[in-house]
Design an enzyme around this catalytic site. Structure first.
Site, short mmCIF file in Angstrom:
data_model
loop_
_atom_site.label_atom_id
_atom_site.label_comp_id
_atom_site.label_asym_id
_atom_site.label_seq_id
_atom_site.Cartn_x
_atom_site.Cartn_y
_atom_site.Cartn_z
N ALA A 100 0.87 -1.13 -0.12
CA ALA A 100 -0.04 0.22 -0.01
C ALA A 100 0.97 1.18 0.03
O ALA A 100 2.10 1.29 0.69
CB ALA A 100 -1.03 0.10 1.21
N SER A 101 0.28 2.16 -0.61
CA SER A 101 1.29 3.58 -0.92
C SER A 101 1.41 4.30 0.13
O SER A 101 2.35 5.26 0.52
CB SER A 101 0.38 4.37 -1.90
N GLU B 56 -7.85 -12.28 -0.53
CA GLU B 56 -8.43 -12.15 0.64
C GLU B 56 -9.00 -10.79 0.71
O GLU B 56 -8.33 -9.84 0.72
CB GLU B 56 -7.49 -12.57 1.86
N CYS C 164 -10.19 -7.03 8.60
CA CYS C 164 -11.11 -7.62 7.67
C CYS C 164 -11.95 -8.75 8.46
O CYS C 164 -13.13 -8.99 8.46
CB CYS C 164 -10.58 -8.21 6.48
#
Length: 463
Positions: A162-163, A234, A268
């Protein structure tokens, strides 16, 4: 989205990074391809030595790594420390178990004879360079739970993280380099999301794994499908947490608080929909709401803090939209439902419990990625199961009951990748992890996870 470290506790941009250009991306893919040709022939003992060396380094550096994670995405420091320790454990577990998990399988002699062979077996062989597209919420663990089994199986990895967690991403590459893995075995690609398609379509990249949003999963799966390449996904979750009359309600309520606000609610597998039988609803609702209300929101670096900021300003805005939509249509906030007072900077939000939620409200269908719980009352197990399954997601579930018949009913009928009885969902190297429906497909961890990116090769031998 820029590749940058932005502290969620105050909104300050601390570091920015230039994305890799096309030539550097090509160089790294070529390095992965070259590395695989040699690494795939190494022994399990050699791979275990390298993996244990990486685990030793991470264990020594865990304090600094935890502070880096907290600075980049806002999880509490104690949660970040626990995440680093969990990664060390998983690396050592796969170093110890990979050889037995991937040992040749031998069919029964009678079955071998039926095939006309004098011998037959199944050999698990690595596939090659695998692209891992990983999220920010568990910036170390999400990567390690892929990388440890993949590397122990003989694959090599290309990480598109992720950035907003670039420093953690670069640390991971450096960690495996210093542990002694050959150049190209594990590489971080600081690239925007727009670069993923080109990388995945490269013939040398043989598969992909993604943890993230449903939209990101659809995109990667469609590209990989077009290229006929293996994927493991996922995706999101809206896990039910069911409390039945025979449950230890006090324990269920205490655990429910942790299950909802773990990682500032940005998980999640965090329980999100709390479903209590009418016989225990009032007691559970009171205890659970009291527990949520008592949480300390604050600086994630402080030991007394229970809930830190959301990872981004947009993340908080998305959460506010869900809550405001529910409240405008008649839902009630038993606690929270707003930004906490006294926080002029940073992306904080109060732990919130909503009741009176109906199917017309967005939060009934969409995943709330923050410390927001929805609370439902049901009259019996049939209604509980129906409500629990009334979601497009199916990652995990939590059930609280002492009734064996109820447990078997939940295990049989809940549409989820896991059923955790009298406890909260958690991932462990020895247990397979993944979901059904729009929570994705494939499994991580355990023997299932290490075999996802292996070629199950049938070896048949005649006379």
């Amino acid at each position: 989205m820029p590749i940058a470290t932005v502290n969620p506790a105050d909104g300050e941009t601390l570091r920015t990074f230039d994305p890799l250009g096309e030539q550097e991306i090509e160089r790294r893919i070529a390095a992965a391809d070259t590395a695989f040709r040699g690494y795939r022939t190494t022994s399990f003992a050699d791979r275990a030595r390298l993996m244990n060396a990486a685990a030793d380094l991470l264990e020594k550096e865990a304090g600094d790594v935890a502070r880096m994670m907290t600075t980049e995405m806002g999880k509490t420091l104690k949660a970040a420390e626990a995440e680093a320790a969990k990664c060390v454990k998983a690396m050592r577990w796969y170093a110890s178990h990979a050889e037995s998990l991937l040992a040749d399988e031998h069919p029964a002699e009678s079955d071998v004879r039926d095939t006309g062979a004098v011998a037959a077996r199944v050999r698990y062989r690595p596939l090659g360079p695998v692209l891992a597209v990983m999220p920010w919420n568990f910036p170390l663990w999400q990567v390690i739970r892929f990388a440890a089994p993949a590397l122990m199986a003989g694959n090599v990895a290309l990480l598109k993280h992720a950035s907003n967690v670039p420093q953690t991403a670069l640390y991971l590459e450096d960690l495996f380099d210093r542990a002694g893995f050959a150049e190209g075995c594990f590489q971080t690609l600081l690239v925007p999301s727009s670069a993923i398609e080109g990388i995945l379509r490269d013939r040398r990249v043989v598969a992909a794994t993604l943890t993230g949003s449903e939209g990101a999963g659809r995109s990667v799966a469609s590209i990989a499908g077009d290229e006929v390449k293996k994927t493991v996904l996922e995706l999101g979750g809206s896990d039910p947490y069911l409390v039945m009359p025979s449950a230890d309600v006090e324990a269920a309520a205490r655990t429910a608080v942790t299950a909802r606000v773990q990682n500032n609610g940005q998980s999640c597998i965090a329980a999100k929909r709390f479903i209590a039988h009418t016989d225990v609803y009032d007691t559970f609702a009171e205890r659970f709401t009291d527990g949520m209300r008592a949480l300390t929101v604050g600086d994630p670096m402080e030991a007394a803090t229970d809930v830190g900021p959301l990872s981004s300003e947009q993340g908080r805005a998305d959460l506010e939209e869900l809550v405001d939509d529910a409240l405008s249509q008649g839902a009630t906030a038993l606690c929270g439902g707003r930004r906490p007072e006294g926080f002029d900077r940073g992306w904080f939000y109060e732990p919130t419990v909503l009741t009176g939620v109906t199917p017309a409200m967005r939060i009934h269908r969409e995943e709330a990625f923050g410390p927001i719980a929805t609370l439902y009352r049901v009259a019996g197990i049939d209604e509980a199961v129906e409500l629990a399954n009334d979601t497009s997601f199916g990652l995990s579930s939590n059930v609280w009951t002492q009734d064996e018949a109820e447990i078997e009913r939940f295990v049989r009928d809940l549409e989820a990748g896991g059923v955790y009885v009298n406890g909260m969902t958690a991932s462990h190297p020895a247990l397979p992890f993944g979901g059904v429906k729009r929570s994705g497909y494939g499994r991580e961890l355990a023997d299932h996870g290490i075999r996802e990116f292996c070629n199950a090769t049938t070896v048949w031998r005649g006379a």
